[in-house]
Design a protein around this motif. Structure first.
Motif, PDB file in Angstrom:
ATOM      1  N   ILE B 483       0.850  -1.197   0.000  1.00 46.60           N
ATOM      2  CA  ILE B 483       0.000   0.000   0.000  1.00 46.60           C
ATOM      3  C   ILE B 483       0.888   1.251   0.000  1.00 46.60           C
ATOM      4  O   ILE B 483       0.694   2.176  -0.792  1.00 46.60           O
ATOM      5  CB  ILE B 483      -0.941   0.007   1.226  1.00 46.60           C
ATOM      6  CG1 ILE B 483      -1.961  -1.137   1.092  1.00 46.60           C
ATOM      7  CG2 ILE B 483      -1.655   1.343   1.352  1.00 46.60           C
ATOM      8  CD1 ILE B 483      -2.782  -1.392   2.339  1.00 46.60           C
ATOM      9  N   ALA B 484       1.901   1.229   0.857  1.00 46.88           N
ATOM     10  CA  ALA B 484       2.818   2.373   0.915  1.00 46.88           C
ATOM     11  C   ALA B 484       3.453   2.616  -0.453  1.00 46.88           C
ATOM     12  O   ALA B 484       3.628   3.748  -0.893  1.00 46.88           O
ATOM     13  CB  ALA B 484       3.897   2.111   1.956  1.00 46.88           C
ATOM     14  N   ARG B 485       3.780   1.540  -1.126  1.00 49.05           N
ATOM     15  CA  ARG B 485       4.407   1.625  -2.435  1.00 49.05           C
ATOM     16  C   ARG B 485       3.511   2.371  -3.423  1.00 49.05           C
ATOM     17  O   ARG B 485       3.968   3.206  -4.197  1.00 49.05           O
ATOM     18  CB  ARG B 485       4.672   0.195  -2.913  1.00 49.05           C
ATOM     19  CG  ARG B 485       5.230   0.070  -4.292  1.00 49.05           C
ATOM     20  CD  ARG B 485       5.769  -1.313  -4.496  1.00 49.05           C
ATOM     21  NE  ARG B 485       4.687  -2.313  -4.502  1.00 49.05           N
ATOM     22  CZ  ARG B 485       4.897  -3.639  -4.544  1.00 49.05           C
ATOM     23  NH1 ARG B 485       6.122  -4.098  -4.555  1.00 49.05           N
ATOM     24  NH2 ARG B 485       3.893  -4.479  -4.536  1.00 49.05           N
ATOM     25  N   ALA B 486       2.226   2.082  -3.358  1.00 49.91           N
ATOM     26  CA  ALA B 486       1.309   2.740  -4.287  1.00 49.91           C
ATOM     27  C   ALA B 486       1.061   4.190  -3.869  1.00 49.91           C
ATOM     28  O   ALA B 486       0.935   5.071  -4.708  1.00 49.91           O
ATOM     29  CB  ALA B 486      -0.002   1.979  -4.341  1.00 49.91           C
ATOM     30  N   LEU B 487       1.020   4.438  -2.557  1.00 48.28           N
ATOM     31  CA  LEU B 487       0.719   5.789  -2.083  1.00 48.28           C
ATOM     32  C   LEU B 487       1.842   6.755  -2.423  1.00 48.28           C
ATOM     33  O   LEU B 487       1.608   7.933  -2.669  1.00 48.28           O
ATOM     34  CB  LEU B 487       0.483   5.770  -0.570  1.00 48.28           C
ATOM     35  CG  LEU B 487      -0.772   5.021  -0.120  1.00 48.28           C
ATOM     36  CD1 LEU B 487      -0.889   5.075   1.395  1.00 48.28           C
ATOM     37  CD2 LEU B 487      -2.019   5.600  -0.767  1.00 48.28           C
ATOM     38  N   LEU B 488       3.062   6.240  -2.433  1.00 51.95           N
ATOM     39  CA  LEU B 488       4.218   7.111  -2.651  1.00 51.95           C
ATOM     40  C   LEU B 488       4.147   7.824  -3.991  1.00 51.95           C
ATOM     41  O   LEU B 488       4.554   8.979  -4.105  1.00 51.95           O
ATOM     42  CB  LEU B 488       5.511   6.295  -2.549  1.00 51.95           C
ATOM     43  CG  LEU B 488       6.786   7.128  -2.701  1.00 51.95           C
ATOM     44  CD1 LEU B 488       7.017   7.940  -1.438  1.00 51.95           C
ATOM     45  CD2 LEU B 488       7.973   6.242  -2.976  1.00 51.95           C
ATOM     46  N   VAL B 489       3.644   7.182  -5.002  1.00 52.27           N
ATOM     47  CA  VAL B 489       3.612   7.821  -6.319  1.00 52.27           C
ATOM     48  C   VAL B 489       2.499   8.863  -6.428  1.00 52.27           C
ATOM     49  O   VAL B 489       2.411   9.573  -7.421  1.00 52.27           O
ATOM     50  CB  VAL B 489       3.457   6.798  -7.470  1.00 52.27           C
ATOM     51  CG1 VAL B 489       4.780   6.207  -7.829  1.00 52.27           C
ATOM     52  CG2 VAL B 489       2.463   5.728  -7.143  1.00 52.27           C
ATOM     53  N   LYS B 490       1.672   8.964  -5.398  1.00 54.57           N
ATOM     54  CA  LYS B 490       0.572   9.946  -5.351  1.00 54.57           C
ATOM     55  C   LYS B 490      -0.219   9.964  -6.652  1.00 54.57           C
ATOM     56  O   LYS B 490      -0.274  10.969  -7.359  1.00 54.57           O
ATOM     57  CB  LYS B 490       1.121  11.341  -5.072  1.00 54.57           C
ATOM     58  CG  LYS B 490       1.806  11.460  -3.729  1.00 54.57           C
ATOM     59  CD  LYS B 490       1.823  12.906  -3.260  1.00 54.57           C
ATOM     60  CE  LYS B 490       2.367  13.030  -1.861  1.00 54.57           C
ATOM     61  NZ  LYS B 490       3.831  12.837  -1.799  1.00 54.57           N
ATOM     62  N   PRO B 491      -0.815   8.877  -6.996  1.00 54.58           N
ATOM     63  CA  PRO B 491      -1.537   8.822  -8.259  1.00 54.58           C
ATOM     64  C   PRO B 491      -2.903   9.485  -8.130  1.00 54.58           C
ATOM     65  O   PRO B 491      -3.518   9.411  -7.065  1.00 54.58           O
ATOM     66  CB  PRO B 491      -1.694   7.319  -8.489  1.00 54.58           C
ATOM     67  CG  PRO B 491      -1.749   6.757  -7.103  1.00 54.58           C
ATOM     68  CD  PRO B 491      -0.943   7.648  -6.223  1.00 54.58           C
ATOM     69  N   PRO B 492      -3.382  10.133  -9.208  1.00 59.54           N
ATOM     70  CA  PRO B 492      -4.714  10.739  -9.167  1.00 59.54           C
ATOM     71  C   PRO B 492      -5.813   9.683  -9.029  1.00 59.54           C
ATOM     72  O   PRO B 492      -6.890   9.977  -8.523  1.00 59.54           O
ATOM     73  CB  PRO B 492      -4.839  11.454 -10.505  1.00 59.54           C
ATOM     74  CG  PRO B 492      -3.484  11.498 -11.096  1.00 59.54           C
ATOM     75  CD  PRO B 492      -2.681  10.411 -10.462  1.00 59.54           C
ATOM     76  N   ILE B 493      -5.533   8.485  -9.537  1.00 57.04           N
ATOM     77  CA  ILE B 493      -6.529   7.421  -9.408  1.00 57.04           C
ATOM     78  C   ILE B 493      -5.907   6.295  -8.591  1.00 57.04           C
ATOM     79  O   ILE B 493      -4.822   5.823  -8.917  1.00 57.04           O
ATOM     80  CB  ILE B 493      -6.946   6.883 -10.788  1.00 57.04           C
ATOM     81  CG1 ILE B 493      -7.545   8.010 -11.627  1.00 57.04           C
ATOM     82  CG2 ILE B 493      -7.942   5.730 -10.642  1.00 57.04           C
ATOM     83  CD1 ILE B 493      -7.797   7.642 -13.066  1.00 57.04           C
ATOM     84  N   LEU B 494      -6.582   5.911  -7.534  1.00 60.79           N
ATOM     85  CA  LEU B 494      -6.033   4.868  -6.665  1.00 60.79           C
ATOM     86  C   LEU B 494      -6.975   3.663  -6.670  1.00 60.79           C
ATOM     87  O   LEU B 494      -8.179   3.816  -6.514  1.00 60.79           O
ATOM     88  CB  LEU B 494      -5.888   5.411  -5.241  1.00 60.79           C
ATOM     89  CG  LEU B 494      -5.235   4.469  -4.230  1.00 60.79           C
ATOM     90  CD1 LEU B 494      -3.768   4.259  -4.561  1.00 60.79           C
ATOM     91  CD2 LEU B 494      -5.373   5.021  -2.813  1.00 60.79           C
ATOM     92  N   ILE B 495      -6.388   2.494  -6.903  1.00 55.95           N
ATOM     93  CA  ILE B 495      -7.201   1.285  -6.896  1.00 55.95           C
ATOM     94  C   ILE B 495      -6.690   0.356  -5.811  1.00 55.95           C
ATOM     95  O   ILE B 495      -5.506   0.015  -5.791  1.00 55.95           O
ATOM     96  CB  ILE B 495      -7.131   0.563  -8.257  1.00 55.95           C
ATOM     97  CG1 ILE B 495      -7.608   1.495  -9.365  1.00 55.95           C
ATOM     98  CG2 ILE B 495      -7.967  -0.712  -8.229  1.00 55.95           C
ATOM     99  CD1 ILE B 495      -7.421   0.928 -10.752  1.00 55.95           C
ATOM    100  N   MET B 496      -7.557  -0.027  -4.920  1.00 54.02           N
ATOM    101  CA  MET B 496      -7.153  -0.973  -3.880  1.00 54.02           C
ATOM    102  C   MET B 496      -7.965  -2.247  -4.066  1.00 54.02           C
ATOM    103  O   MET B 496      -9.162  -2.270  -3.828  1.00 54.02           O
ATOM    104  CB  MET B 496      -7.400  -0.380  -2.492  1.00 54.02           C
ATOM    105  CG  MET B 496      -6.593   0.878  -2.263  1.00 54.02           C
ATOM    106  SD  MET B 496      -6.941   1.659  -0.694  1.00 54.02           S
ATOM    107  CE  MET B 496      -6.157   0.540   0.438  1.00 54.02           C
ATOM    108  N   ASP B 497      -7.263  -3.285  -4.511  1.00 56.53           N
ATOM    109  CA  ASP B 497      -7.963  -4.530  -4.815  1.00 56.53           C
ATOM    110  C   ASP B 497      -7.863  -5.481  -3.638  1.00 56.53           C
ATOM    111  O   ASP B 497      -6.937  -6.274  -3.551  1.00 56.53           O
ATOM    112  CB  ASP B 497      -7.356  -5.156  -6.081  1.00 56.53           C
ATOM    113  CG  ASP B 497      -8.107  -6.407  -6.505  1.00 56.53           C
ATOM    114  OD1 ASP B 497      -9.045  -6.800  -5.800  1.00 56.53           O
ATOM    115  OD2 ASP B 497      -7.741  -6.988  -7.539  1.00 56.53           O
ATOM    116  N   ASP B 498      -8.803  -5.376  -2.735  1.00 54.63           N
ATOM    117  CA  ASP B 498      -8.849  -6.261  -1.570  1.00 54.63           C
ATOM    118  C   ASP B 498      -7.492  -6.317  -0.889  1.00 54.63           C
ATOM    119  O   ASP B 498      -7.022  -7.374  -0.500  1.00 54.63           O
ATOM    120  CB  ASP B 498      -9.264  -7.674  -2.018  1.00 54.63           C
ATOM    121  CG  ASP B 498      -9.879  -8.452  -0.855  1.00 54.63           C
ATOM    122  OD1 ASP B 498     -10.104  -7.834   0.203  1.00 54.63           O
ATOM    123  OD2 ASP B 498     -10.128  -9.653  -1.016  1.00 54.63           O
TER     124      ASP B 498
END
Lengths: 621, 587
Positions: B483-498
């Motif tokens: 999750i931290a890995r995805a948050l770091l890039v600060k993407p405008p669209i965030l997808i959290m798949d379970d």
């Protein structure tokens, strides 16, 4: 991978070459040379003795192989001698009485040689295959005996490689190298003797090339080893990178990091390319070098032979025989080094196999007499149990619990608090460090592990299915179950519905990874498996965490029936799953901090209540 | 193998020079027996010492030339083969990077790895061999026969005749052995599968006390395999004695026939000596050929497997648009989206049916539904991990298929169900999407993901090295890192798949609170199993068997949607439904 495969090209090339009285055969192209890493073994003689232990069981085959090897070598030595005689006795003096008879004798020698070669290889193949079959079986059986701990510590890849590559190595060596070693030595000695009988001086001159060969071989293999190990290292790095990239490819793509990955890959691939060219250039030169050595000895024999013949010291026939023998003589020398390396690497492989075989199996660690008494009530008591996977870290610090027969015990707590560890101890996948665990008053340390586990039904977080049909997978719980019982178990576990929807129903073949089923479906199968086993203690370790909550609801209903009359341990994240438990134990940091029924714990207003309220907190805001 | 010919092209020079040098080497080697014959006939028999001297020197020169050309050939061949292998490896790697999820599903990852490693080594070795051995053996063969024919036509014909017989026998042998080898391979696979499964499922085996059964099963496949390999090996064992005997028979025939010729003055003794050597040369080259041919078969299989990867077209086609127009990602729209894995539009194949979703910046779209209902597939359409079968996905009004892939994926942060971590430090893993991130950024992301606390407790903190697949972390910890890995890039669209399934409720609660501030400016897609995870979303979609069966806020759905009520009940128990309702009504 399939080195034990008889189609293995190196195998057949080498095998064939050792039995030919040929010239000009260049052992291996280039790559074969590079294919033999030099691995030193730790205790070669001990390992060899153990391999001998396996070989002994094939004593008869072994006897024939060795006998035939000797005979083949003798006939191979006779050939050139007879050719020389034919030239000297019949062709040169131009007298042909009995020439044809001599030819027929030669033909007979060749025929016998071919027959013995065939029979030798015929026996060798069963000798080696049967031997490694036994080794493979021993290794596999040992896997069945080893404690779970062993498998937690080793990667599957590593163990796979022991069971496949290392054993293939041994098989190849038994199949060819040993025979080749014997025949090489025989040919070496035999050729020497034959040459000496023919002409002392010619023999001495032929020998001149040997130090040269030895020197060059040594020099090249020294360099080769260096480059070769460097190449292996780089290859390993490339493989490692590829492995990780492929496994994590989805992540790479999601983050759009493909270009960066290609860049990184190119960097290590270039290193491999550079070292590969060097290593191959060097190891590939071995062939031409050896060819040159052969040419030099051919040249020396031809020229000096001619000089001697000119001075009537020898005959032309001797030259012809020598040209053949020198080849039979130098060939084994060239091959010996290679064979020795192969032998070494096989010994190292065998050592890795024996290493596993020598590990303490989990069954034999029960020193106390084992009680075979059937556990029927399922009263489970933990008394002040302490345990840690590593000596310096305690995972459980004095856990005590009491489960009465037929009770449902729930274990809850934060991730990593030690819930699964409790289960690992109860099943004796690991043994406790201190304290006591009893079932029906019987210390489980005193129980036979097999008997213990037979009473415990386990459904794990990671739903593992085997390749085979769905029916086989469920039947794994009880091998003698009828089809009807299998289906009944599936129905109880709520798996029947989805199974029937599959085109081939219960006979659907599952792949090894079970990838043709969803994780939830796989879990339903493993639950059905446990249902079928009908144990007196049931353990559900996050069994339903990958099943959606609606499906879980259905399973729970089935489970309720199943749990009736059985002691059950349930680990779950979702508190809704366990509200009806007879006792809920809250485990935090290796200790039981709260216990009681749902209502008691809510009233207590502690950690459990906090966790529970949290589920509803969201809606409250 | 020919399919890979284009990768040889850059090294054509070496590929031509290598065999050329090899042919020269063979030529020099073949001169030796002829020269030896010359020494015998004109030196020894004719008693001319000068001839011995001169021919000796000539032989020495030829030997040196043979060495030079032999080494030369190897150098060229090595350059060609190693470069060829490295190029293929790179091409494969590049190709695989373009693979869609679809492609990845087709090739199993294990198989892909083998193709990129072992198979490449196989074809690389084959090229090396082809340039050396495969040229050497036939040249030696043909050369020997030609030399034999030149020296003595009649004897040469005997040799030629034998050769033809021999080649026929060899071809027959090889041909009839190949089904046997295929069978060996199949049985070996069975053995390996058994071992693999036993290693992976060892807990299950032990828990069910099935060791005895497994042993029996293994014994059966192991014996099967042994039996067939012995049969195959015994068949192979026929090979060399037959070849040797035929050639040796030819040798005897030549000796007898040649001897007679010598006696009648038609031939010379030296020629006979040379002949014996040529026959031996032929024999050895034949052995080499049959050995190499088997290598070729094996490498051919590898080449085919490599080609399969290289010829695969990415199921996701890159947009023609080269200019990457920056996208603000204000608005995401799925319009009448249907999807099936095999591209068919038949209703029974559809995994998603007529999905319509709209989301604006600042909104969270939560998706809930049973396992296998199509939730994951749905969100994987957004970064074009799969392409829609019909309908369209639009970002700011542009169909995503018109956007360059990289531009699109840069806008999307996706946290996958399987929290895969790479070898390296924790920091490397968190900064995976942005390698130049500062320590502050990394820590901030970890803090939001509720990972900072446990990372700080590790002895080496952010520098802790993770093993293969990050095995030394728990499932929940791995999820938090991903999750931290995805948050770091600060993407405008965030997808959290379970992606919070392994977290305990309290940690998840904290994570959700932390995310709330961060995602105010985002469009968030959230897949979850737990009602508690989704209940705050502006829009909750309930998916059942590929269709949206409910849409609205938690309160609305609780009132209207049967499936949602079911799910709610399953998690909160019956008695709590009304309570939950009341609570949410209050809000």
């Amino acid at each position: 991978m399939a080195n034990s495969n008889p189609s293995d090209p190196n195998a057949s090339t080498n095998k064939a070459s050792s039995n030919f009285d040929q010239m000009g055969f260049r052992p291996g192209g280039g790559p074969q040379h590079a294919g033999v890493p030099k691995v030193r073994s730790k205790n070669a003689s001990g390992t060899m003795r153990r391999i001998w232990g396996y070989l002994k069981q094939q004593r008869q085959a072994l006897f024939w192989v060795i006998l035939c090897t000797v005979l083949t070598s003798v006939f191979a030595l006779l050939g050139p001698y007879l050719i020389g005689r034919m030239i000297d006795d019949y062709v040169m003096p131009k007298q042909f009485d009995g020439f044809v008879r001599m030819g027929m004798i030669l033909l007979g020698v060749y025929l016998l040689s071919a027959l013995f070669t065939w029979f030798q290889q015929y026996m060798a193949s069963s000798l080696s295959q049967n031997t490694v079959r036994d080794m493979r079986e021993d290794l596999f059986n040992q896997y069945q005996r080893l404690p779970v701990q062993f498998f937690d510590q080793k990667t599957h890849g590593e163990l796979m490689s022991r069971t496949t590559n290392d054993i293939s190595n041994v098989s190849n060596t038994l199949n060819q190298t040993v025979v080749q070693l014997i025949s090489s030595v025989l040919m070496l000695v035999g050729s020497l003797v034959m040459m000496l009988t023919l002409s002392l001086w010619m023999t001495l001159i032929t020998m001149l090339t040997i130090p040269l060969v030895a020197f060059i071989t040594k020099r090249i293999s020294k360099y080769m080893r260096h480059y070769f190990s460097e190449q292996q290292k780089q290859l390993g790095e490339v493989n490692g990178f590829v492995q990780e990239n492929i496994s994590g490819l989805k992540v790479v793509k999601v983050f759009g990091r493909e270009e960066k990955a290609v860049e990184q890959f190119r960097e290590i691939n270039e290193r491999l390319r550079a070292i590969g060219v060097k290593a191959q250039s060097l190891s590939g030169s071995m062939g031409p070098m050896m060819n040159t050595m052969r040419n030099i000895s051919f040249l020396v024999i031809a020229v000096f032979g001619a000089v001697f013949a000119y001075h009537d010291m020898i005959t032309v026939g001797v030259i012809v025989s020598f040209l053949n023998y020198s080849n039979q003589f130098s060939q084994p020398i060239n091959q010996l080094a290679n064979q020795y390396n192969m032998f070494q690497s096989a010994i190292a492989g065998a050592e890795r196999v024996f290493e596993v075989l020598d590990l303490e199996p989990e069954i034999s660690d029960d020193t106390a007499p084992k009680s075979q008494q059937a556990l029927i009530h399922g009263e489970v008591v933990f008394e002040d149990v302490c345990f840690g996977y590593k000596p310096e870290v305690d995972v459980l610090k004095g856990v005590s619990l009491h489960a009465h027969p037929g009770q449902m015990i729930a274990l809850v707590g934060p991730t990593g608090a030690g819930k699964t560890t409790v289960i690992n101890l109860l099943t004796r996948f690991y043994d406790i460090r201190s304290g006591r665990i009893t079932i029906d008053g019987e210390d489980i340390q005193q129980l036979d592990k097999q008997a213990l586990r037979q009473q415990i039904g386990l459904v794990l977080q990671d739903a593992y299915v085997f390749s085979g049909t769905i029916r086989d997978n469920i039947r794994y719980g009880r091998l003698d179950a009828t089809d009807r019982e299998v289906e009944e178990a599936a129905r109880l576990a709520n798996a029947d519905v989805f199974i029937r929807k599959l085109p081939r129903g219960y006979d659907t073949e599952l792949s090894a990874e079970g990838s043709n089923l969803s994780q939830g479906q796989r879990q339903l199968l493993t639950i059905a498996r446990a249902v079928l086993a009908n144990p007196c203690i049931l353990i559900l370790d996050e069994a339903t965490s990958s099943v959606d909550t609606r499906t879980e609801l259905h399973i729970q209903e089935a489970m309720k029936t199943l749990m009736k009359g059985r002691t059950s341990f349930v680990i779950a994240h979702r508190l809704s799953t366990i509200q009806e438990a007879d006792a809920i134990l809250v485990i935090q940091d290796g200790q039981i901090t709260e216990q009681g029924t749902h209502d008691q714990l809510i009233a207590r207003n502690g950690f459990y209540n906090h966790m529970y309220q949290n589920q509803f907190a969201a809606s409250a805001q | 193998m020919w399919g890979l010919a284009s990768y040889i092209k850059p090294y054509l020079k070496f590929v031509i020079l290598g065999p050329l040098f090899m042919i020269l080497e063979v030529f020099f080697d073949l001169m030796q027996p002829k020269l030896a014959a010359h020494i015998v006939d004109f030196g020894v028999v004719a008693r001319d010492f000068n001839v011995i001297e001169r021919t000796g020197i000539l032989m020495a020169v030829v030997t040196v030339l043979s060495l030079v050309t032999g080494v030369g050939c190897n150098l060229f061949a090595s350059r060609a083969s190693q470069n060829f292998g490295a190029d293929i490896r790179e091409a494969l790697f590049k190709k695989v990077q373009t693979f869609s999820f679809d492609n990845m599903d087709t090739f199993k990852s294990g198989s892909l790895i083998t193709r990129m490693t072992n198979d490449v080594v196989q074809v690389q070795n084959l090229l090396q061999m082809a340039l050396q051995g495969l040229v050497r053996a036939p040249s030696l063969l043909i050369g020997s026969v030609v030399m034999a024919l030149i020296i003595n036509l009649r004897l040469g014909l005997v040799l030629l005749g034998t050769l033809i017989v021999l080649i026929i026998v060899l071809v027959l042998l090889i041909r009839s052995s190949s089904p046997l080898f295929a069978a060996v391979q199949t049985k070996l696979d069975a053995v390996n599968t058994r071992i693999q499964e036993n290693l992976a499922g060892i807990r299950v085996i032990k828990a069910f006390v099935r060791s005895g059964y497994e042993k029996e099963q293994f014994q059966a496949v192991n014996r099967d395999y042994t039996e067939i390999s012995i049969r195959a090996a015994r068949f192979i064992a026929l090979n060399s004695p037959i070849v040797t005997f035929i050639m040796n028979g030819c040798l005897v025939a030549i000796l007898l026939y040649g001897g007679n010729q010598v006696s009648s003055g038609l031939g010379k003794v030296g020629d006979l000596v040379a002949f014996v050597n040529y026959v031996v040369q032929v024999l050895s080259s034949l052995v080499m050929v049959s050995g190499l041919l088997m290598n070729v078969t094996q490498a051919n299989v590898s080449a085919k497997r490599i080609r399969e990867v290289l010829d695969t077209h990415s199921a996701i086609e890159e947009s023609k648009q080269e200019k990457a127009a920056p996208i603000a990602a204000e608005h995401v729209k799925l319009e009448q989206v249907s999807f099936s894995y095999n591209g068919s539009t038949a209703v029974k194949d559809l995994v998603l049916k007529d999905i319509n979703i709209e989301a604006r910046r600042g909104e969270t779209v939560a998706i809930i539904g049973a396992t296998g209902s199509g939730k994951s597939t749905l969100v994987q359409l957004l970064p074009r991990l799969y392409d829609v079968t019909s309908g369209s996905v639009q970002i700011d009004g542009t169909d995503i298929r018109e956007l360059p892939l990289l531009t699109l994926r840069r806008q999307i942060g996706m946290i996958l169900q399987d929290a895969f971590l790479f070898t390296g430090t924790i920091r490397d893993n968190i900064a995976f999407g942005k390698p130049n991130a500062t320590q502050e950024e990394v820590e901030a992301a970890a803090m939001t993901a509720q990972a900072h606390d446990f990372i700080s407790k590790l002895p080496e903190g952010y520098d802790t090295k993770l093993g293969q697949r990050g095995v030394n972390l728990s499932g929940g910890q791995k999820q938090r890192l991903s999750i931290a890995r995805a948050l770091l890039v600060k993407p405008p669209i965030l997808i959290m798949d379970d992606s919070t399934s392994a977290l305990d409720l309290i940690t998840e609660r904290r994570l959700r609170d932390a995310l709330k501030q961060l995602t105010e400016d985002n469009i968030t897609f959230l897949i979850a199993q737990r009602i508690s995870s989704v209940m705050e979303a502006q829009q909750i979609l309930v998916i059942d068997e590929g269709e949206i069966v409910g849409r609205g806020t938690h309160t609305e759905l609780l009132a209207t949607c049967d499936v949602y009520q079911d799910i709610y009940r399953s998690q909160y128990g019956k008695q709590e439904v009304s309570c939950g309702k009341q609570q949410s009504f209050r809000s």
